[in-house]
Motif scaffolding. Structure first.
Motif, PDB file in Angstrom:
ATOM      1  N   THR A 104       0.861  -1.180   0.000  1.00 40.21           N
ATOM      2  CA  THR A 104       0.000   0.000   0.000  1.00 40.21           C
ATOM      3  C   THR A 104       0.898   1.231   0.000  1.00 40.21           C
ATOM      4  OG1 THR A 104      -1.754  -1.156   1.202  1.00 40.21           O
ATOM      5  CG2 THR A 104      -1.813   1.251   1.211  1.00 40.21           C
ATOM      6  N   VAL A 105       0.863   1.979  -1.092  1.00 39.93           N
ATOM      7  CA  VAL A 105       1.714   3.157  -1.259  1.00 39.93           C
ATOM      8  C   VAL A 105       0.833   4.397  -1.168  1.00 39.93           C
ATOM      9  CG1 VAL A 105       3.272   4.399  -2.798  1.00 39.93           C
ATOM     10  CG2 VAL A 105       3.328   1.891  -2.727  1.00 39.93           C
ATOM     11  N   ARG A 106       1.081   5.226  -0.188  1.00 42.55           N
ATOM     12  CA  ARG A 106       0.345   6.495  -0.044  1.00 42.55           C
ATOM     13  C   ARG A 106       1.280   7.647  -0.346  1.00 42.55           C
ATOM     14  NH1 ARG A 106      -4.099   8.785   1.628  1.00 42.55           N
ATOM     15  NH2 ARG A 106      -5.009   6.770   2.166  1.00 42.55           N
ATOM     16  N   ASN A 107       0.817   8.558  -1.185  1.00 44.15           N
ATOM     17  CA  ASN A 107       1.608   9.730  -1.545  1.00 44.15           C
ATOM     18  C   ASN A 107       1.155  10.928  -0.722  1.00 44.15           C
ATOM     19  OD1 ASN A 107       3.100  11.759  -2.658  1.00 44.15           O
ATOM     20  ND2 ASN A 107       2.250  11.581  -4.728  1.00 44.15           N
ATOM     21  N   SER A 108       1.941  11.270   0.292  1.00 44.01           N
ATOM     22  CA  SER A 108       1.655  12.452   1.100  1.00 44.01           C
ATOM     23  C   SER A 108       2.538  13.639   0.715  1.00 44.01           C
ATOM     24  CB  SER A 108       1.852  12.123   2.596  1.00 44.01           C
ATOM     25  OG  SER A 108       0.940  11.129   3.021  1.00 44.01           O
ATOM     26  N   PRO A 133       1.471   6.631 -12.189  1.00 46.68           N
ATOM     27  CA  PRO A 133       1.670   7.773 -11.289  1.00 46.68           C
ATOM     28  C   PRO A 133       0.742   7.686 -10.079  1.00 46.68           C
ATOM     29  CG  PRO A 133       0.334   8.430 -13.171  1.00 46.68           C
ATOM     30  CD  PRO A 133       0.796   7.020 -13.448  1.00 46.68           C
ATOM     31  N   VAL A 134       1.222   8.212  -8.962  1.00 49.97           N
ATOM     32  CA  VAL A 134       0.412   8.293  -7.750  1.00 49.97           C
ATOM     33  C   VAL A 134       0.298   9.775  -7.411  1.00 49.97           C
ATOM     34  CG1 VAL A 134       0.103   7.525  -5.377  1.00 49.97           C
ATOM     35  CG2 VAL A 134       1.408   6.093  -6.984  1.00 49.97           C
ATOM     36  N   ALA A 135      -0.886  10.324  -7.605  1.00 53.75           N
ATOM     37  CA  ALA A 135      -1.102  11.756  -7.384  1.00 53.75           C
ATOM     38  C   ALA A 135      -0.996  12.095  -5.898  1.00 53.75           C
ATOM     39  CB  ALA A 135      -2.466  12.174  -7.926  1.00 53.75           C
ATOM     40  N   ALA A 136      -0.719  13.348  -5.620  1.00 58.11           N
ATOM     41  CA  ALA A 136      -0.651  13.816  -4.235  1.00 58.11           C
ATOM     42  C   ALA A 136      -1.948  13.477  -3.509  1.00 58.11           C
ATOM     43  CB  ALA A 136      -0.401  15.325  -4.207  1.00 58.11           C
ATOM     44  N   GLY A 137      -1.819  12.865  -2.346  1.00 62.74           N
ATOM     45  CA  GLY A 137      -2.983  12.497  -1.555  1.00 62.74           C
ATOM     46  C   GLY A 137      -3.632  11.184  -1.935  1.00 62.74           C
ATOM     47  N   GLN A 138      -3.110  10.516  -2.970  1.00 56.73           N
ATOM     48  CA  GLN A 138      -3.726   9.281  -3.435  1.00 56.73           C
ATOM     49  C   GLN A 138      -2.937   8.056  -2.969  1.00 56.73           C
ATOM     50  OE1 GLN A 138      -6.792   9.275  -5.138  1.00 56.73           O
ATOM     51  NE2 GLN A 138      -6.599  11.389  -4.380  1.00 56.73           N
ATOM     52  N   THR A 139      -3.557   6.893  -3.141  1.00 60.37           N
ATOM     53  CA  THR A 139      -2.962   5.617  -2.739  1.00 60.37           C
ATOM     54  C   THR A 139      -2.941   4.668  -3.925  1.00 60.37           C
ATOM     55  OG1 THR A 139      -3.709   5.850  -0.442  1.00 60.37           O
ATOM     56  CG2 THR A 139      -3.189   3.628  -1.197  1.00 60.37           C
ATOM     57  N   TRP A 140      -1.863   3.911  -4.021  1.00 59.62           N
ATOM     58  CA  TRP A 140      -1.694   2.887  -5.064  1.00 59.62           C
ATOM     59  C   TRP A 140      -1.348   1.580  -4.372  1.00 59.62           C
ATOM     60  CZ3 TRP A 140       3.403   1.366  -7.487  1.00 59.62           C
ATOM     61  CH2 TRP A 140       3.225   0.528  -8.604  1.00 59.62           C
ATOM     62  N   THR A 141      -1.941   0.479  -4.804  1.00 62.59           N
ATOM     63  CA  THR A 141      -1.732  -0.800  -4.132  1.00 62.59           C
ATOM     64  C   THR A 141      -1.339  -1.877  -5.130  1.00 62.59           C
ATOM     65  OG1 THR A 141      -3.432  -0.140  -2.532  1.00 62.59           O
ATOM     66  CG2 THR A 141      -2.690  -2.423  -2.448  1.00 62.59           C
ATOM     67  N   PRO A 142      -0.064  -1.926  -5.533  1.00 68.31           N
ATOM     68  CA  PRO A 142       0.389  -2.988  -6.436  1.00 68.31           C
ATOM     69  C   PRO A 142       0.511  -4.317  -5.700  1.00 68.31           C
ATOM     70  CG  PRO A 142       2.243  -1.670  -5.745  1.00 68.31           C
ATOM     71  CD  PRO A 142       1.016  -1.005  -5.168  1.00 68.31           C
ATOM     72  N   HIS A 143       0.369  -5.402  -6.439  1.00 66.61           N
ATOM     73  CA  HIS A 143       0.520  -6.731  -5.848  1.00 66.61           C
ATOM     74  C   HIS A 143       1.052  -7.673  -6.922  1.00 66.61           C
ATOM     75  CE1 HIS A 143      -3.200  -8.001  -7.964  1.00 66.61           C
ATOM     76  NE2 HIS A 143      -3.579  -6.767  -7.701  1.00 66.61           N
ATOM     77  N   TRP A 144       1.888  -8.625  -6.497  1.00 68.24           N
ATOM     78  CA  TRP A 144       2.478  -9.541  -7.459  1.00 68.24           C
ATOM     79  C   TRP A 144       3.052 -10.753  -6.743  1.00 68.24           C
ATOM     80  CZ3 TRP A 144       4.739  -5.043  -5.785  1.00 68.24           C
ATOM     81  CH2 TRP A 144       6.022  -5.123  -5.249  1.00 68.24           C
ATOM     82  N   LEU A 145       3.360 -11.789  -7.511  1.00 70.26           N
ATOM     83  CA  LEU A 145       4.018 -12.989  -7.016  1.00 70.26           C
ATOM     84  C   LEU A 145       5.523 -12.814  -7.164  1.00 70.26           C
ATOM     85  CD1 LEU A 145       4.020 -16.019  -6.105  1.00 70.26           C
ATOM     86  CD2 LEU A 145       3.954 -16.589  -8.552  1.00 70.26           C
ATOM     87  N   VAL A 146       6.253 -13.007  -6.079  1.00 72.21           N
ATOM     88  CA  VAL A 146       7.713 -12.957  -6.161  1.00 72.21           C
ATOM     89  C   VAL A 146       8.190 -14.243  -6.820  1.00 72.21           C
ATOM     90  CG1 VAL A 146       9.871 -12.844  -4.862  1.00 72.21           C
ATOM     91  CG2 VAL A 146       7.886 -11.511  -4.106  1.00 72.21           C
TER      92      VAL A 146
END
Length: 498
Positions: A104-108, A133-146
């Motif tokens: 969970t990536v939050r851009n503050s 891109p992750v805009a200011a104030g937004q959250t991005w949630t990438p997920h993957w198999l290692v």
């Protein structure tokens, strides 16, 4: 008339001499050396391991927040910074092969950024490049198999046109992968004790701020006059083991380092960008351009103080480039202080892991990339143009030529490649492991073998680019998509005028 001519000629001669004198002064003062002047009076900070939790379905969840802050790098001087989960740099993420991970990536921050998982094999939509891109104030949630071997990877921003600025301010961190094969080897593995993350960045302070100014003739980008390791100036680390593993990461935006020790002792190179080698290689120097990594193991002696040093480069630079691209610079980087009694350690194993990069023997296609300042194959980056289309499950050979007189390197997202040749000869020892970034000297050519295992996504590209970040920001980047057999490239999401 003759008097006027003589006067004009005299003025011209004076002007030429003045310019020549000015250049000579700039040349003579352009090199930097901190050798013998670093006090090593601050204990090296070790980035904490990022906390994580495992959900009911087995997914390992991390949380990262990009935020602005401030740090006293020098006592009493407050410097504005950016960082992940803190004021500068970020925690070390750690996961195992076979795990599902979600971040969970939050851009503050006050502006748009992104988080690219450098060296990671993962779907294009999770890559964190300029198309995520992750805009200011937004959250991005990438997920993957290692799904790749144990390795020292890292994460950093990748916003189109602004990457140098974001990384320079402090947005970077390590991402370490583990697997059973690496766990079975007798190598130092106690994180922060005998297995040390070493994030190396050059900096320059002006009026209490991290300067980003490019000095005259520095066409490689920003070059600083001091070195930080893990955000620490003048760092030392006390160690109590005979064998110390250093995970070297060049997180500088443009500087190339020729790492070695002050006493020229030899060490074992055990890993490169994408993981461990087949056998350790004994060296006294390992050269890393921006974004490259190397895992080395050095044997300590009781009670000694050993300095990690950045030596002058052997990077194929001309007279001008050697001086103004940092080739003559020398830095004392880190002091290791050995205890009087050290924990014994066996020699580094003679065999490590089997090779997992392709050898190019079954390549289905060859491509050529001419890289020169701000362009690849004669074109600057266009976010709306797909430059190359590759077929999932195939191996290709890419020939990359440095077509101008300045240093560059070449990074490919998603894959770890094998360096087949440098200027038609077998690669030097330090380039024989799995790589995702390779230095290319002015006028040099490298041949790479890459396998594209997908997954296919005709609409979402991966990047390839120079990782001297100012060069990347100016347009020295292209993009490719992976498609299923018989498929064709789609259309990337619209990104304005880029």
């Amino acid at each position: 008339m003759l008097r006027l001519f003589v006067g004009a000629a005299a003025v011209l001669v004076v002007g030429i001499l003045t310019l020549a004198g000015g250049f000579a002064w700039m040349y003579s003062t352009a090199d930097i050396s901190t050798v013998g002047t670093v006090e090593f009076d601050r204990e090296l900070a070790v980035p904490p391991l990022a906390p994580s939790r495992v959900e009911a379905d087995g997914t390992r969840l991390f949380e990262l927040e990009m935020r602005s802050g401030q740090r006293e790098f020098e006592p009493g001087v407050v410097t504005p910074t950016w960082g992940f989960n803190g004021d500068h740099l970020g925690p070390t993420l750690r996961a195992r092969r076979g795990e599902q991970v979600r971040v969970t990536v939050r851009n503050s921050l006050p502006e748009t950024s992104s988080v690219h998982w450098h060296g990671m094999h993962l779907p294009a939509v999770m890559d964190g490049g300029p198309h995520q891109p992750v805009a200011a104030g937004q959250t991005w949630t990438p997920h993957w198999l290692v799904d790749q071997p144990a390795a020292t990877l890292w994460y950093h921003p990748h916003p189109h046109g602004e990457t140098e600025s974001h990384v320079r301010r402090g947005l970077a961190g390590m991402f370490i992968l583990d697997d059973d094969a690496a766990d079975g080897l007798a190598l130092p593995r106690d994180y922060g004790v005998n297995d040390l993350p070493i994030i190396v960045q050059d900096v320059r302070f002006r009026d209490g701020e991290l300067s980003g100014a490019h000095e005259m003739f520095r066409d490689v980008g920003f070059l600083g006059d001091r070195i930080m390791v893990n955000g620490t100036l003048s760092p030392y680390r006390e160690v109590s083991d005979e064998l110390i593993r250093l995970r070297l990461l060049n997180a500088s935006t443009a500087r190339i380092y020729n790492f070695g020790f002050a006493d020229d002792r030899r060490f074992a190179l055990i890993g490169t960008d994408g993981g461990l080698l087949e056998q350790p290689i004994e060296l006294d120097r390992v050269q890393l351009s921006p974004a490259e990594r190397a895992e080395i193991v050095v044997r300590m002696r009781p009670g000694e103080r050993l300095v990690l040093r950045g030596h002058p480069l052997d990077a194929g630079l001309d007279f001008f480039g050697q001086r103004f691209a940092g080739g003559d610079d020398r830095f004392d980087i880190l002091e290791l202080r050995a205890a009087e009694t050290l924990r014994p350690a066996p020699d580094v194993p003679a065999a490590l892991v089997s090779a997992q990069t392709p050898d190019g023997s079954n390549a289905v296609r060859e491509r050529t990339f001419d890289i020169r300042f701000a362009q690849i194959n004669g074109q600057p980056m266009d976010m709306n143009r797909i430059d190359e289309t590759v077929t999932r499950g195939t191996t290709e050979i890419w020939t990359v030529r440095n077509a101008d007189g300045m240093p560059h390197n070449f990074h490919v997202h998603d894959v770890q490649f094998r360096v087949l040749a440098v200027d038609g000869s077998p690669p030097p020892a330090a380039l024989r492991g799995p790589k995702d970034t390779v230095y290319i000297a002015p006028g040099a050519t490298v041949r790479l073998a890459l396998r594209f295992d997908g997954p296919a996504d005709p609409d979402t590209p991966y990047m390839y680019h120079c990782h001297l970040l100012w060069h990347e920001d100016l347009g020295m980047m292209g993009q490719f998509v992976v498609v299923d057999p018989g498929g064709s490239a789609g259309t990337p999401a619209h990104h304005g005028d880029h």
